[in-house]
Write a protein that holds these residues in place. Structure first.
Motif, PDB file in Angstrom:
ATOM      1  N   UNK A  47       0.856  -1.191   0.000  1.00  0.00           N
ATOM      2  CA  UNK A  47       0.000   0.000   0.000  1.00  0.00           C
ATOM      3  C   UNK A  47       0.885   1.230   0.000  1.00  0.00           C
ATOM      4  N   UNK A  48       0.406   2.278  -0.649  1.00  0.00           N
ATOM      5  CA  UNK A  48       1.168   3.525  -0.704  1.00  0.00           C
ATOM      6  C   UNK A  48       1.066   4.245   0.627  1.00  0.00           C
ATOM      7  N   UNK A  49       1.954   5.196   0.831  1.00  0.00           N
ATOM      8  CA  UNK A  49       1.889   6.013   2.035  1.00  0.00           C
ATOM      9  C   UNK A  49       0.574   6.787   2.072  1.00  0.00           C
ATOM     10  N   UNK A  50       0.105   7.203   0.913  1.00  0.00           N
ATOM     11  CA  UNK A  50      -1.173   7.919   0.849  1.00  0.00           C
ATOM     12  C   UNK A  50      -2.323   7.012   1.297  1.00  0.00           C
ATOM     13  N   UNK A  51      -2.323   5.760   0.861  1.00  0.00           N
ATOM     14  CA  UNK A  51      -3.369   4.820   1.278  1.00  0.00           C
ATOM     15  C   UNK A  51      -3.301   4.546   2.779  1.00  0.00           C
ATOM     16  N   UNK A  52      -2.103   4.407   3.294  1.00  0.00           N
ATOM     17  CA  UNK A  52      -1.939   4.196   4.732  1.00  0.00           C
ATOM     18  C   UNK A  52      -2.397   5.421   5.515  1.00  0.00           C
ATOM     19  N   UNK A  53      -2.101   6.621   5.004  1.00  0.00           N
ATOM     20  CA  UNK A  53      -2.534   7.861   5.647  1.00  0.00           C
ATOM     21  C   UNK A  53      -4.060   7.935   5.678  1.00  0.00           C
ATOM     22  N   UNK A  56      -5.400   5.650   8.325  1.00  0.00           N
ATOM     23  CA  UNK A  56      -5.163   6.188   9.665  1.00  0.00           C
ATOM     24  C   UNK A  56      -6.153   7.306   9.975  1.00  0.00           C
ATOM     25  N   UNK A  57      -6.374   8.178   8.998  1.00  0.00           N
ATOM     26  CA  UNK A  57      -7.335   9.267   9.177  1.00  0.00           C
ATOM     27  C   UNK A  57      -8.735   8.698   9.395  1.00  0.00           C
TER      28      UNK A  57
END
Length: 87
Positions: A47-53, A56-57
């Motif tokens: 998963x991309x950092x954007x997807x992980x972010x 989390x949000x």
């Protein structure tokens, strides 16, 4: 934030107190961000950092670590952390 000469910023949540960079020359350090819980080299393998972010949000941006060694910084504000990191 830890009291160290050099700290690094989490590319997922913007936490500015990582002990080591999430990766260097494409190799992960396998560290876990105490803020969002991302384990670099594992969670970001598929998963991309954007997807992980986004995930989390969606969870409400909780402080991940339950260790007494890694409490949230005094006055910790996850929304301000994201903004300060430019996300």
């Amino acid at each position: 934030m830890p009291d160290r000469a050099e700290t690094y910023t989490c590319p997922v949540c913007g936490y500015p107190g990582l002990d080591s960079p999430p990766s260097r020359d494409g190799l992960a350090f396998w560290d876990i961000c105490p803020s969002c819980g991302t384990e670099f080299g594992n969670d970001d393998a598929n998963r991309t950092h954007e997807q992980l972010r986004e995930a989390w949000i969606a969870k409400g941006m909780p402080w991940w670590s339950t260790s007494p060694r890694d409490p949230p910084p005094e006055g910790w504000d996850p929304a301000a952390q994201l903004i300060a990191a430019g996300f």
